[in-house]
Design an enzyme around this catalytic site. Structure first.
Site, PDB file in Angstrom:
ATOM      1  N   HIS A   1      28.569  86.773 -15.751  1.00 36.26           N
ATOM      2  CA  HIS A   1      27.876  86.419 -16.733  1.00 36.26           C
ATOM      3  C   HIS A   1      26.378  85.709 -16.432  1.00 36.26           C
ATOM      4  O   HIS A   1      26.226  85.527 -15.114  1.00 36.26           O
ATOM      5  CB  HIS A   1      28.580  85.045 -17.669  1.00 36.26           C
ATOM      6  CG  HIS A   1      28.781  83.774 -16.477  1.00 36.26           C
ATOM      7  ND1 HIS A   1      30.125  83.701 -15.888  1.00 36.26           N
ATOM      8  CD2 HIS A   1      28.246  82.862 -16.307  1.00 36.26           C
ATOM      9  CE1 HIS A   1      29.773  82.553 -15.191  1.00 36.26           C
ATOM     10  NE2 HIS A   1      28.625  81.842 -15.281  1.00 36.26           N
TER      11      HIS A   1
HETATM   12  P1  TYD Z   1      35.283  81.145 -16.075  1.00 30.38           P
HETATM   13  O1  TYD Z   1      34.125  81.005 -17.003  1.00 30.38           O
HETATM   14  O2  TYD Z   1      36.245  82.265 -16.341  1.00 30.38           O
HETATM   15  O3  TYD Z   1      34.799  81.107 -14.659  1.00 30.38           O
HETATM   16  P2  TYD Z   1      33.881  81.997 -13.826  1.00 30.38           P
HETATM   17  O4  TYD Z   1      32.967  82.789 -14.780  1.00 30.38           O
HETATM   18  O5  TYD Z   1      32.746  81.168 -12.990  1.00 30.38           O
HETATM   19  O6  TYD Z   1      34.582  83.047 -13.181  1.00 30.38           O
HETATM   20  O7  TYD Z   1      36.072  79.899 -16.299  1.00 30.38           O
HETATM   21  C1  TYD Z   1      37.636  79.759 -15.940  1.00 30.38           C
HETATM   22  C2  TYD Z   1      38.210  78.762 -17.044  1.00 30.38           C
HETATM   23  O8  TYD Z   1      37.673  77.402 -16.890  1.00 30.38           O
HETATM   24  C3  TYD Z   1      37.882  79.167 -18.530  1.00 30.38           C
HETATM   25  O9  TYD Z   1      39.064  78.885 -19.471  1.00 30.38           O
HETATM   26  C4  TYD Z   1      36.851  78.090 -18.863  1.00 30.38           C
HETATM   27  C5  TYD Z   1      37.209  76.967 -17.992  1.00 30.38           C
HETATM   28  N1  TYD Z   1      35.884  76.181 -17.680  1.00 30.38           N
HETATM   29  C6  TYD Z   1      35.923  74.651 -18.225  1.00 30.38           C
HETATM   30  O10 TYD Z   1      36.724  74.444 -18.883  1.00 30.38           O
HETATM   31  N2  TYD Z   1      34.768  74.107 -17.659  1.00 30.38           N
HETATM   32  C7  TYD Z   1      33.682  74.619 -16.943  1.00 30.38           C
HETATM   33  O11 TYD Z   1      33.065  73.796 -16.547  1.00 30.38           O
HETATM   34  C8  TYD Z   1      33.923  75.963 -16.388  1.00 30.38           C
HETATM   35  C9  TYD Z   1      32.918  76.303 -15.523  1.00 30.38           C
HETATM   36  C10 TYD Z   1      34.935  76.613 -16.650  1.00 30.38           C
END
Ligand code: TYD
Length: 140
Positions: free
Chosen positions: A49
Site C-alpha cells: 500500500h
Molecule cells: P495491515 O494493514 O494488513 O498491515 P500491513 O499493510 O502493514 O501488512 O494491518 C493488519 C490488521 O491490523 C488490519 O486488520 C488492520 C489492523 N491495523 C490496525 O488496527 N491499526 C493499525 O495501526 C494498523 C497498521 C493495522
C-alpha cells in the site's frame, strides 16, 4: 524518492546500548501512533500500500527485513538490520516489506492515527494517482 535512512544516536556504556527518539527532533513529525510487526512468517510479504498523507519511520529493532519502495517512477530496496537505523517514508510511496528474519521486530512510528481512507491499497490506483500528481506538477 522521498525516503531517508536515519542513523540515530546511540547511548552506549558498559551496560549496553540505548536509543532515544523524540518527536519533531529525532523523528521529523509528531508521533500519533506506534505499532510493530513480529512473528512474521517465512516468505511473507506485507504492506502492499501507499499512504495519501501519512509519514512513517520504520525501525527493525530486532532481526532484519527488507523494504521495497516505489514512487510510481522509480523503485528501490532498503535493508533494515540495525536497531539504531530508521527508514523515513514520506506519503505517496508504495511499500512492501519482506525477507523478515524469524526474530524480526519491525517498529513503525506514524504521523497519524489509523485511518483506512488514507490507504491506497490497489497498485493501479496508486500509479494513476501518482501519474495525475506529476501531470499537475508539470503544468504549474
Ligand atoms: P495491515 O494493514 O494488513 O498491515 P500491513 O499493510 O502493514 O501488512 O494491518 C493488519 C490488521 O491490523 C488490519 O486488520 C488492520 C489492523 N491495523 C490496525 O488496527 N491499526 C493499525 O495501526 C494498523 C497498521 C493495522
Amino acid at each position: 524518492m522521498h525516503v531517508v535512512k536515519y542513523v540515530f544516536q546511540q547511548h552506549g556504556d558498559e551496560r549496553g546500548m540505548l536509543v532515544a527518539l523524540e518527536e519533531c527532533k529525532d523523528i521529523p513529525f509528531e508521533i500519533k501512533r506506534v505499532y510493530y510487526l513480529y512473528d512474521t512468517k517465512k516468505e511473507v510479504r506485507r504492506g502492499f500500500h501507499a499512504h495519501r498523507s501519512l509519514e512513517q519511520i520504520l525501525i527493525c529493532i530486532h532481526g532484519s527485513c527488507r523494504v521495497l519502495l516505489d514512487n510510481g517512477a522509480e523503485k528501490k530496496t532498503v535493508s533494515l538490520e540495525k536497531p539504531y537505523e530508521g527508514l523515513y517514508i514520506a506519503n505517496d510511496i508504495w511499500r512492501e516489506m519482506y525477507d523478515f528474519s524469524p526474530d524480526a521486530v519491525l517498529l513503525v512510528l506514524a504521523s497519524d492515527f489509523y485511518r483506512e481512507e488514507d490507504y491506497i491499497r490497489d497498485y493501479e490506483t496508486f500509479k494513476r494517482e501518482m501519474g495525475k500528481g506529476r501531470e499537475n506538477y508539470d503544468g504549474d
